[in-house]
Structure formats: structure tokens, C-alpha cells
Design an enzyme around this catalytic site. Structure first.
Site, short mmCIF file in Angstrom:
data_model
loop_
_atom_site.label_atom_id
_atom_site.label_comp_id
_atom_site.label_asym_id
_atom_site.label_seq_id
_atom_site.Cartn_x
_atom_site.Cartn_y
_atom_site.Cartn_z
N TYR A 1 38.12 32.36 29.26
CA TYR A 1 37.45 31.63 28.43
C TYR A 1 38.21 31.17 27.20
O TYR A 1 38.86 32.06 26.62
CB TYR A 1 36.11 32.76 27.92
CG TYR A 1 35.11 31.89 26.96
CD1 TYR A 1 34.41 31.18 27.37
CD2 TYR A 1 35.19 32.46 25.67
CE1 TYR A 1 33.47 30.61 26.43
CE2 TYR A 1 34.36 32.40 24.85
CZ TYR A 1 33.40 31.03 25.23
OH TYR A 1 32.53 30.43 24.22
N ASP B 1 46.38 31.70 24.89
CA ASP B 1 45.34 32.07 23.92
C ASP B 1 45.20 33.60 23.63
O ASP B 1 44.97 34.30 24.33
CB ASP B 1 44.10 31.58 24.67
CG ASP B 1 42.79 31.67 23.87
OD1 ASP B 1 42.77 32.41 22.90
OD2 ASP B 1 41.49 31.17 24.33
N LYS C 1 39.69 35.79 15.42
CA LYS C 1 39.08 37.42 15.30
C LYS C 1 39.87 38.20 14.28
O LYS C 1 39.74 38.06 12.98
CB LYS C 1 39.26 38.08 16.56
CG LYS C 1 38.64 37.26 17.83
CD LYS C 1 38.22 38.03 18.87
CE LYS C 1 37.75 37.12 19.96
NZ LYS C 1 36.25 37.25 20.13
#
Ligand SMILES: Cc1ncc(COP(=O)(O)O)c(C=O)c1O
Ligand SMILES: N[C@H](C=O)CCC(=O)O
Length: 430
Positions: A145, A240, A268
Site C-alpha cells: 500500500y 516506500d 509518519k
């Protein structure tokens, strides 16, 4: 059963004005049943819901709260920045300091651009890779994802997989055609794909350690193999590291596995809990980004002073306290070993994957190495386990296709509490 009447009534109101009552699908608890809990506050390792219940937090805002909630260092930094205005729409010294720190710690990053979310980071990185190579296609791994950019909502993990929409409606056929899919951990398959699309692939993007089909580690040699494939075909390799950056090591998974991609996406932790993302990489690639180069990418709130202050406070704390990494890894290992023993004793079909302070307890007897094996899980068993844990004050990720993240605020006493709860939860599964 907990009395969650306040959460329930807020959810009823929410459903009238917010699609599905939540601002991000995985929060809705649909995969585990029952109503989502609405959180009021959090401190250290604990979340407190609107009905006043305390939970040990095993997600930590999906990773960023690595120091635990409302850490004083982050709190103070945000307060101080707020007094100077929450936004300027003009450059600030803080952004430069943040860029310098990221460049010094993340091996692949020579230049970096701040954005507002992980989704923006991955969308932008792919656009830059396309501009740099002059090619259209990208390869993504099934079950990974990368946020909700159109190019990535094809065989996507996380909430997209949880809700049975890994290929989202609304993505045009043209966009979908430009995203080629490969199974994670399978070098031969991706070599074939690249060969069949010779000279057309701009980028290969992956989570170097997957968190979004549950936690899945790269097998020995896999990341190295991708590196050499990209070198042979002049393809931009994008890691990623929105989840793994500054979590698995200060330099992320690329530091841990010793493989340097061409570009990296972050999010994050670098926002310390505020909305943020970043993408960076080799100078010659990043100099394609406007205004240095022709590839356009912008953001009114990019490099936001509050997000920069929170992120810098967190990154500097981690830099000054490398023992945090040892602590969270050790706590996670103790927990995972305890869970493995319990699963064996209870005779439950389950397997656990762990990398550093990320882990997933999968309800399957298969070794989970990719999307296919991840899909063998018994989601109903997971839902029953989730609910049994919740009733005992342990807040897990509300889907089997997610990783759990341990924070520095977790200690041995809390690990015992989690393990006690888990023993009871497993006993209820039958
Ligand atoms: C690996 C990865 N990439 C990208 C994203 C997207 O980030 P965001 O939710 O901030 O848009 C996420 C998380 O959602 C993620 O885990
Ligand atoms: N797996 C996602 C991010 O890490 C879950 C968070 C979300 O989509 O709300």
C-alpha cells in the site's frame, strides 16, 4: 462488555455527516465487527476513549508515536512553534534543518521535498521518476500500500484489501494499465515483467518491509536483486519507507538491509504525529522537481512549521537516544516469543512475522511471504481475537492486513499485561 455508549452515539452522528462515519476506512472496525471507539486523549502507552476506558495502544497512530503519546519533548516543540504562527506559506529555517537531518540519516537521500502525507510523497515520487526517465509504467508489488494515489489502488493492501476493494473503482483503465503488478519476494517474476516491458518501466516501488498486508519481511537477496535489476534497466528504485523510515533504524529499512534505492518516500515519524510526508533521493533525480526542474509538485502547507517542529523534536530525540531502538525491538521480541508460545499451547493455527518493532500475528499456518499467503488468513478468527483483546483493554490494529507498532513507552510490565490478555483471548477461539 464495556459500556461504549458515548462512542456509539458519536458514531451515529458521524455517519450522518462523514462517509461511513470515519475519515479513514480502517478505523471503522468493519473487519472486526462492532462500532469503532472514539478516542478522547492519549498519554504514553495508553489510549482513553470517550467513555473513559483505558487501552494499551498497539498501533501508535499506525507508527508515528514511536515515543508514546504526548511525549513532552514533542509537546514543548509544538507549543513553542505555535507561538510564532502555525503557517507562513513562505520558507523557514526549520524546513532546511529538517532536510539536512533527513539527508544525513537516510542513505539514499541527497535532496528531499516535504509534503503533507505519505500519499502525496508516493504520488510525487512516481511522477518525478516518470519525468526523469521519460517512461510511463511503474511496477508495484501485490499487497503493498502506498496511499490512495490512483496508480497505487491496484492490488493494494491495508484498508483497500480489508474492505475487499484492492482495485478501486474510479481509477481509469489508462492509469491501471500503467501499473504492472509483481508478487512480493519473487525476483524471477519481476525480471520477466521488466523484460516484457523493456524500456517502458520508469520505477519499481515497494515497501522494503511490508506493513500493509500485515508485516512481511523481504527474503534474503530480494532487495539486492531488485537493486541490480533496476541498475541493469535504468529503472528508478523507490523504497516506500513511510512506515519503516526512522522506525526500523534511523536510516530505515535501507540502512537495516544495506540496500540503497534511488528514491525514498517518508511520512509518519518525521511529523511527530502531525500530518507530513517527504520524498527524496539522488540529486540528479530530485533536481527534476520544480522550480529546479520541470516536474511540477507544490503544497500550500508543505513544510508546515508545527509539523516540522514536532518531527524535528522526535527525530532529534531518537538521534540522541539510540537506545530507544534497542528497547522497542527487545520489547517486541519478548512479546512475539510469548505469543508464539501461547499459539503453540492453544493449538491455534497462527504464524507471527516480526521485523524490529513491527509485527503481525496472522491466523494461518502458512508462512506469510507475499499477498497470496497473506490471503490465507482466517479473518473471522482474527476478529474474535481482536474483540477479546479489546474487552481486556488492548487496542490492536482493527484488521488482519496491518502491522502492529510498539512504542518506547511499552515496558516489561505492559508486555506481561498484553500476554495475559492474549492467553485468555486465544482460549476463547476454540
Ligand atoms: C507504506 C505506506 N505508504 C504510504 C502510506 C500513505 O500515507 P498517508 O496515509 O499519510 O497518506 C502509508 C500509510 O497510510 C503507508 O503505510
Ligand atoms: N495501513 C494504513 C497506514 O499505515 C492505515 C492507516 C489508514 O489508512 O488510516
Amino acid at each position: 462488555m464495556h459500556d461504549i455508549s458515548r462512542s456509539t452515539s458519536i458514531f451515529e452522528r458521524a455517519k450522518q455527516v462523514i462517509p461511513g462515519g470515519v475519515n479513514s476506512p480502517v478505523r471503522a472496525f468493519r473487519a472486526v465487527g462492532g462500532n469503532p471507539l472514539f478516542m478522547q486523549r492519549a498519554k504514553g502507552p495508553f489510549l482513553y476513549d470517550e467513555d473513559g476506558h483505558e487501552y494499551v495502544d498497539m498501533i501508535n497512530s499506525w507508527g508515528p508515536m514511536i515515543l508514546g503519546h504526548a511525549h513532552p519533548v514533542v509537546e514543548e516543540a509544538v507549543k513553542a512553534a505555535l507561538a510564532f504562527s502555525p503557517s507562513f506559506g513562505a520558507p523557514t529555517a526549520r524546513e532546511v534543518e529538517m532536510a539536512e537531518l533527513i539527508c544525513s540519516l537516510v542513505p539514499s537521500v541527497e535532496k528531499v521535498r516535504m509534503v503533507n502525507s505519505g500519499t502525496e510523497a508516493t504520488m510525487s515520487a512516481v511522477r518525478v521518476a516518470r519525468g526523469f526517465t521519460g517512461r510511463d509504467k511503474i511496477v508495484k508489488m501485490e499487497g503493498c500500500y502506498h496511499g490512495h494515489g490512483d496508480s497505487f489502488l491496484i492490488a493494494a493492501g491495508s484498508g483497500a484489501l480489508t474492505f475487499g476493494t484492492p482495485d478501486s473503482p474510479g481509477v481509469t483503465k489508462g492509469t491501471a494499465r500503467d501499473t504492472l503488478l509483481a508478487p512480493f519476494n519473487d525476483l524471477e517474476a519481476i525480471e520477466d515483467i521488466v523484460e516484457e516491458n523493456k524500456g517502458q518501466v520508469a520505477a519499481i516501488i515497494l515497501e522494503p518491509v511490508v506493513g500493509n498486508m500485515g508485516c512481511v519481511a523481504p527474503q534474503a537477496g530480494y532487495l539486492q536483486g531488485l537493486r541490480s535489476l533496476c541498475d541493469r534497466h535504468n529503472i528508478v528504485l523507490i523504497f516506500d519507507e513511510v512506515m519503516t523510515g526512522f522506525r526500523l533504524a534511523p536510516g530505515g529499512a535501507q540502512e537495516l538491509y544495506g540496500v540503497t534505492p534511488d528514491m525514498t518516500t517518508l511520512g509518519k515519524i518525521i511529523g511527530g504525529g502531525l500530518p507530513v510526508g517527504a520524498y527524496g533521493g539522488r540529486k540528479e533525480i530530485m533536481d527534476f522537481v520544480s522550480p529546479a526542474g520541470p516536474v511540477y509538485q507544490a503544497g500550500t502547507l508543505s513544510g508546515n512549521p508545527l509539523a516540522m517542529a514536532a518531527g524535528m523534536a522526535m527525530l532529534k530525540y531518537l538521534q540522541a537516544h539510540p537506545e530507544v531502538y534497542q528497547h522497542i525491538d527487545r520489547m517486541t521480541t519478548t512479546l512475539v516469543q510469548g505469543l508464539a508460545q501461547q499459539v503453540k499451547e492453544a493449538g491455534v493455527k497462527a504464524t507471527i512475522n516480526q521485523v524490529g518493532s513491527m509485527f503481525t500475528l496472522f491466523f494461518t499456518d502458512k508462512h506469510v511471504i507475499d499477498f497470496e499467503t497473506a490471503k490465507t488468513v482466517d479473518t473471522q478468527k482474527f476478529a474474535a481475537y481482536f474483540q477479546a483483546m479489546l474487552q481486556q483493554g488492548i487496542y490492536l490494529a482493527p484488521s488482519q492486513y496491518e502491522a502492529m507498532f510498539i512504542s518506547a513507552a511499552i515496558d516489561e510490565k505492559l508486555i506481561s499485561r498484553i500476554l495475559d490478555a492474549s492467553r485468555h483471548a486465544l482460549a476463547t477461539l476454540g
